[in-house]
Scaffold this motif. Structure first.
Motif, PDB file in Angstrom:
ATOM      1  N   THR A 105      18.024 -38.918   5.495  1.00 23.13           N
ATOM      2  CA  THR A 105      17.402 -37.805   4.764  1.00 23.13           C
ATOM      3  C   THR A 105      16.826 -36.771   5.725  1.00 23.13           C
ATOM      4  OG1 THR A 105      16.859 -39.269   2.913  1.00 23.13           O
ATOM      5  CG2 THR A 105      15.638 -37.202   3.081  1.00 23.13           C
ATOM      6  N   ALA A 106      16.104 -37.256   6.741  1.00 26.60           N
ATOM      7  CA  ALA A 106      15.510 -36.327   7.719  1.00 26.60           C
ATOM      8  C   ALA A 106      16.600 -35.558   8.458  1.00 26.60           C
ATOM      9  CB  ALA A 106      14.630 -37.102   8.704  1.00 26.60           C
ATOM     10  N   LEU A 107      17.698 -36.228   8.810  1.00 24.43           N
ATOM     11  CA  LEU A 107      18.782 -35.565   9.538  1.00 24.43           C
ATOM     12  C   LEU A 107      19.461 -34.504   8.679  1.00 24.43           C
ATOM     13  CD1 LEU A 107      20.775 -35.318  11.914  1.00 24.43           C
ATOM     14  CD2 LEU A 107      22.115 -37.154  10.843  1.00 24.43           C
ATOM     15  N   LEU A 108      19.860 -34.865   7.460  1.00 18.81           N
ATOM     16  CA  LEU A 108      20.580 -33.911   6.617  1.00 18.81           C
ATOM     17  C   LEU A 108      19.713 -32.706   6.257  1.00 18.81           C
ATOM     18  CD1 LEU A 108      22.625 -36.212   4.198  1.00 18.81           C
ATOM     19  CD2 LEU A 108      23.512 -34.726   5.994  1.00 18.81           C
ATOM     20  N   THR A 109      18.430 -32.933   6.012  1.00 18.41           N
ATOM     21  CA  THR A 109      17.554 -31.798   5.679  1.00 18.41           C
ATOM     22  C   THR A 109      17.399 -30.868   6.865  1.00 18.41           C
ATOM     23  OG1 THR A 109      16.331 -33.321   4.230  1.00 18.41           O
ATOM     24  CG2 THR A 109      15.369 -31.164   4.614  1.00 18.41           C
ATOM     25  N   PHE A 110      17.270 -31.430   8.069  1.00 13.94           N
ATOM     26  CA  PHE A 110      17.184 -30.580   9.266  1.00 13.94           C
ATOM     27  C   PHE A 110      18.471 -29.782   9.460  1.00 13.94           C
ATOM     28  CE2 PHE A 110      18.345 -30.245  13.803  1.00 13.94           C
ATOM     29  CZ  PHE A 110      17.415 -29.290  14.184  1.00 13.94           C
ATOM     30  N   LEU A 111      19.624 -30.426   9.281  1.00 17.16           N
ATOM     31  CA  LEU A 111      20.892 -29.718   9.454  1.00 17.16           C
ATOM     32  C   LEU A 111      21.049 -28.611   8.409  1.00 17.16           C
ATOM     33  CD1 LEU A 111      23.330 -32.677  10.281  1.00 17.16           C
ATOM     34  CD2 LEU A 111      22.141 -31.140  11.856  1.00 17.16           C
ATOM     35  N   CYS A 112      20.571 -28.856   7.195  1.00 17.72           N
ATOM     36  CA  CYS A 112      20.617 -27.821   6.157  1.00 17.72           C
ATOM     37  C   CYS A 112      19.706 -26.644   6.511  1.00 17.72           C
ATOM     38  CB  CYS A 112      20.210 -28.405   4.804  1.00 17.72           C
ATOM     39  SG  CYS A 112      21.471 -29.451   4.046  1.00 17.72           S
ATOM     40  N   ALA A 113      18.515 -26.954   7.033  1.00 16.40           N
ATOM     41  CA  ALA A 113      17.593 -25.885   7.440  1.00 16.40           C
ATOM     42  C   ALA A 113      18.184 -25.084   8.600  1.00 16.40           C
ATOM     43  CB  ALA A 113      16.240 -26.476   7.836  1.00 16.40           C
ATOM     44  N   PRO A 485      44.043 -10.806   7.321  1.00 16.07           N
ATOM     45  CA  PRO A 485      43.139 -10.762   8.460  1.00 16.07           C
ATOM     46  C   PRO A 485      42.883 -12.166   9.024  1.00 16.07           C
ATOM     47  CG  PRO A 485      41.964 -10.418   6.398  1.00 16.07           C
ATOM     48  CD  PRO A 485      43.414 -10.350   6.076  1.00 16.07           C
ATOM     49  N   GLU A 486      42.539 -12.202  10.293  1.00 15.11           N
ATOM     50  CA  GLU A 486      42.251 -13.476  10.939  1.00 15.11           C
ATOM     51  C   GLU A 486      41.045 -14.139  10.290  1.00 15.11           C
ATOM     52  OE1 GLU A 486      43.886 -15.136  13.414  1.00 15.11           O
ATOM     53  OE2 GLU A 486      45.438 -13.639  13.054  1.00 15.11           O
ATOM     54  N   VAL A 487      41.071 -15.462  10.297  1.00 15.17           N
ATOM     55  CA  VAL A 487      39.958 -16.238   9.753  1.00 15.17           C
ATOM     56  C   VAL A 487      39.163 -16.797  10.922  1.00 15.17           C
ATOM     57  CG1 VAL A 487      39.326 -18.260   8.399  1.00 15.17           C
ATOM     58  CG2 VAL A 487      41.228 -16.827   7.674  1.00 15.17           C
ATOM     59  N   ALA A 488      37.857 -16.596  10.897  1.00 13.17           N
ATOM     60  CA  ALA A 488      37.008 -17.101  11.980  1.00 13.17           C
ATOM     61  C   ALA A 488      37.058 -18.614  12.014  1.00 13.17           C
ATOM     62  CB  ALA A 488      35.576 -16.617  11.790  1.00 13.17           C
ATOM     63  N   ASP A 489      37.215 -19.157  13.207  1.00 18.05           N
ATOM     64  CA  ASP A 489      37.178 -20.602  13.360  1.00 18.05           C
ATOM     65  C   ASP A 489      35.711 -21.054  13.361  1.00 18.05           C
ATOM     66  OD1 ASP A 489      38.099 -23.179  13.667  1.00 18.05           O
ATOM     67  OD2 ASP A 489      39.417 -22.715  15.350  1.00 18.05           O
ATOM     68  N   VAL A 490      35.475 -22.311  13.652  1.00 17.69           N
ATOM     69  CA  VAL A 490      34.125 -22.875  13.598  1.00 17.69           C
ATOM     70  C   VAL A 490      33.202 -22.101  14.533  1.00 17.69           C
ATOM     71  CG1 VAL A 490      32.735 -24.927  13.993  1.00 17.69           C
ATOM     72  CG2 VAL A 490      35.031 -25.147  13.029  1.00 17.69           C
ATOM     73  N   GLN A 491      32.082 -21.621  13.994  1.00 20.29           N
ATOM     74  CA  GLN A 491      31.095 -20.886  14.775  1.00 20.29           C
ATOM     75  C   GLN A 491      30.145 -21.856  15.469  1.00 20.29           C
ATOM     76  OE1 GLN A 491      31.309 -17.237  14.675  1.00 20.29           O
ATOM     77  NE2 GLN A 491      33.237 -18.035  13.866  1.00 20.29           N
ATOM     78  N   GLY A 492      29.386 -21.340  16.432  1.00 23.29           N
ATOM     79  CA  GLY A 492      28.486 -22.193  17.201  1.00 23.29           C
ATOM     80  C   GLY A 492      27.443 -22.890  16.343  1.00 23.29           C
ATOM     81  N   TYR A 493      26.837 -22.159  15.409  1.00 22.29           N
ATOM     82  CA  TYR A 493      25.796 -22.771  14.564  1.00 22.29           C
ATOM     83  C   TYR A 493      26.403 -23.817  13.627  1.00 22.29           C
ATOM     84  CZ  TYR A 493      27.230 -19.810  10.603  1.00 22.29           C
ATOM     85  OH  TYR A 493      27.927 -19.210   9.583  1.00 22.29           O
ATOM     86  N   GLU A 494      27.652 -23.582  13.193  1.00 21.45           N
ATOM     87  CA  GLU A 494      28.330 -24.576  12.349  1.00 21.45           C
ATOM     88  C   GLU A 494      28.615 -25.843  13.153  1.00 21.45           C
ATOM     89  OE1 GLU A 494      30.758 -21.661   9.261  1.00 21.45           O
ATOM     90  OE2 GLU A 494      31.619 -22.101  11.231  1.00 21.45           O
ATOM     91  N   LEU A 495      29.051 -25.662  14.373  1.00 28.29           N
ATOM     92  CA  LEU A 495      29.320 -26.820  15.230  1.00 28.29           C
ATOM     93  C   LEU A 495      28.048 -27.629  15.453  1.00 28.29           C
ATOM     94  CD1 LEU A 495      31.781 -27.961  16.761  1.00 28.29           C
ATOM     95  CD2 LEU A 495      30.940 -26.784  18.797  1.00 28.29           C
ATOM     96  N   ALA A 496      26.923 -26.935  15.643  1.00 29.95           N
ATOM     97  CA  ALA A 496      25.648 -27.630  15.846  1.00 29.95           C
ATOM     98  C   ALA A 496      25.244 -28.418  14.606  1.00 29.95           C
ATOM     99  CB  ALA A 496      24.559 -26.616  16.201  1.00 29.95           C
ATOM    100  N   TRP A 498      27.322 -29.603  12.217  1.00 28.70           N
ATOM    101  CA  TRP A 498      28.302 -30.589  11.780  1.00 28.70           C
ATOM    102  C   TRP A 498      28.566 -31.705  12.790  1.00 28.70           C
ATOM    103  CZ3 TRP A 498      32.329 -26.268  10.280  1.00 28.70           C
ATOM    104  CH2 TRP A 498      31.790 -25.495   9.237  1.00 28.70           C
ATOM    105  N   THR A 499      28.362 -31.430  14.088  1.00 24.37           N
ATOM    106  CA  THR A 499      28.668 -32.424  15.116  1.00 24.37           C
ATOM    107  C   THR A 499      27.923 -33.742  14.929  1.00 24.37           C
ATOM    108  OG1 THR A 499      29.235 -30.713  16.733  1.00 24.37           O
ATOM    109  CG2 THR A 499      28.648 -32.877  17.604  1.00 24.37           C
ATOM    110  N   PRO A 500      26.610 -33.738  14.601  1.00 25.54           N
ATOM    111  CA  PRO A 500      25.936 -35.028  14.391  1.00 25.54           C
ATOM    112  C   PRO A 500      26.576 -35.867  13.278  1.00 25.54           C
ATOM    113  CG  PRO A 500      24.332 -33.265  14.612  1.00 25.54           C
ATOM    114  CD  PRO A 500      25.664 -32.607  14.499  1.00 25.54           C
TER     115      PRO A 500
END
Length: 532
Positions: A105-113, A485-496, A498-500
């Protein structure tokens, strides 16, 4: 494990439960001038990241200080009288069953924030959004930490209002209807559950969950246990959700903002199944034994129903929404959790708890990914993604396509990833249920659940094929203006963000003993009536 004094452990658990509420109140205050950054909206979103980050650190320190040699013992306990006339106490504690859910719960809420800081929600004031997110976190964490039946009910209900507003104010199309459906279903289920909790507490003379689990139903007649399991079970089944009490879930997920869907699937659904394990199994075992075959039957119907609904949404021309499809997949996955609980065996219950955590990680990742697709294409409609837009993610955004394929194969239970172990152990538990349960009936349920795994693989692979593969085509009406048009790949904040989830899905799949070593001793003690 690190050596932390009991008083510090007590403080950490109390801080984890209370800090989100203090953070929510602070979020509504004006930010100090030096902390406003480029604007007050950015400041309050940063505040959400800071508070949820502090709670996540506290949860990790609590997990490191947890005595892993005695995971069946309640640790970091606080026990203070609150309402003396009813013997209601502020009783907190954590064991091997609740600790993984607290950290999740703590992890998912932090990632959402964190995700919301870089991708601010579209809608009313961010102050209200952050405050609601923190109140939701506090209620969820309290549900997994409290050891008093009435406090459990209060925490269980505390999450409803913030989730209602997150859907109704920041959701998409049909958000008002979806929010009302969500709150009415869950409130009605909770009213029935409260009656069951009061019945148990008044007949047993205490609302203390540890004392009731130790008695193992000895102070309750079989008729009281049967009535209590029916009442409590209805409320928990709505939140899980169990077929046929699931119909609020697809609408809520479809309308909810991305972070709302992540938290709804990742942690809120776990509150129902946790209640079955923490309350129903140890406190009313005779009543549970009466209803276990019916619970298992509803569970396997949910597995097949959820998979067939997903297949219908995934087929060409159905106009299926990807968020809706994942919501129906949750009905099926939670069916495996309920099947493991219904077996009333250590193997099955351990499988249910493992599947709970795995589902939170994998489905949370899936909803993040579908939210990213919707941001890029403006829709989550599967036909639009696979047809007019020519998503073909492997060619246009390979990292995004690879992550979607990874999450899909993890969700279908590929060996070596987290989704495999929970469902397998749940079916093993159902294959050889507890004494007093009909083995032929549970063998039938196991066979149906096995068939459900094939259907799960089918619809998820169809989704991957349609969204990730194929030729890249121009958007509708763009033939004269050149390629899409080109589609943006995974952005830095998304990688941060989703990686955990990816890392933990792999870790739990390759090293399941990390989680099972925590849950198994606690489950053994719980099923034995509090006796180690």
């Amino acid at each position: 494990m690190i050596d932390i004094s009991p008083s510090v452990m007590q403080f950490l658990l109390a801080f984890i439960v209370v800090a989100p509420l203090l953070g929510a109140a602070t979020a509504l205050l004006p930010a100090p001038p030096g902390l406003r950054g480029s604007g007050p909206d950015q400041a309050v979103l940063r505040h959400g990241v800071t508070v949820t980050g502090a709670i996540l650190i506290a949860a990790i320190v609590l997990a490191l200080g947890f005595d892993h040699d005695q995971p069946s013992r309640m640790q970091a306990t606080t026990d203070i009288s609150w309402i003396a006339a009813l013997d209601v106490r502020i009783h907190l504690g954590v064991d091997g069953i609740s600790l993984p859910l607290l950290v999740l719960t703590a992890l998912l809420t932090f990632l959402c924030a964190l995700y919301s800081y870089f991708k601010p929600p579209t809608g009313p004031s961010p102050r209200a959004f952050v405050a609601l997110l923190l109140v939701l976190e506090s209620g969820t964490l309290a549900t997994f930490a409290v050891l008093d039946l009435l406090l459990f009910f209060l925490a269980f209900e505390m999450v409803l209002i913030p989730m209602y507003f997150l859907i109704a104010r920041w959701g998409g199309a049909e958000r008002q209807a979806a929010a009302w459906k969500f709150i009415l279903y869950t409130l009605l289920g909770s009213v029935v559950m409260l009656l069951g909790l009061l019945l148990v507490g008044l007949h047993a003379g205490t609302f203390d969950m540890v004392a009731l689990a130790t008695d193992n139903g000895s102070g309750l007649s079989k008729s009281v246990q049967v009535t209590a399991v029916l009442a409590i079970g209805i409320g928990l089944a709505v939140k899980t959700p169990m077929w046929p009490l699931h119909s609020w879930l697809p609408d809520a997920h479809t309308a909810a903002p991305t972070v709302g869907s992540v938290l709804l699937a990742g942690v809120m659904l776990k509150m129902g199944t946790y209640g079955f394990v923490r309350i129903v199994l140890p406190i009313a075992p005779d009543g549970m034994r009466t209803f276990a075959p019916y619970l298992a039957a509803f569970a396997v119907v949910g597995i097949i129903y959820g998979s067939l609904a997903c297949l219908a949404l995934a087929r060409r021309g159905a106009g299926g929404d990807l968020k809706r499809l994942i919501a129906y997949s949750s009905v099926g996955h939670m069916g495996f959790v309920l099947l493991g609980i219904a077996s009333m065996t250590p193997t099955g219950v351990n499988g249910a708890l493992f599947a709970n955590v795995a589902h939170g990680l994998i489905t949370g990742l899936l909803f993040f990914l579908v939210g990213a697709l919707k941001d890029r294409y403006g829709t989550a409609d599967l036909d639009t993604l696979a047809g007019a837009t020519g998503a073909a993610l492997y060619g246009r955004a390979p990292r995004l396509g690879g992550l979607l394929a990874f999450a899909a194969v993890a969700s279908l239970g590929l060996p070596g990833l987290a989704g495999f172990w929970g469902e397998m152990l749940a079916m093993f538990g159902a294959f050889d249920p507890a004494p007093g349960l009909s083995r032929p009936a549970f063998l039938t349920f196991t066979a149906i659940a096995c068939f459900g795994t094939l259907l799960t693989a089918a619809y998820l692979l169809i989704v991957v094929r349609r969204v990730c593969m194929g030729a890249t085509r121009p958007a509708a009406g763009a033939e004269e203006t050149g390629p899409a048009p080109e589609v943006a790949d995974v952005q830095g904040y998304e990688l941060a963000a989703w990686t955990p989830l990816v890392a933990l899905t792999v870790l739990a799949g390759l090293w399941p003993a990390v989680l099972l070593g925590l849950t198994d001793p606690a489950v053994q003690k719980l099923l034995a009536g509090g006796k180690s």
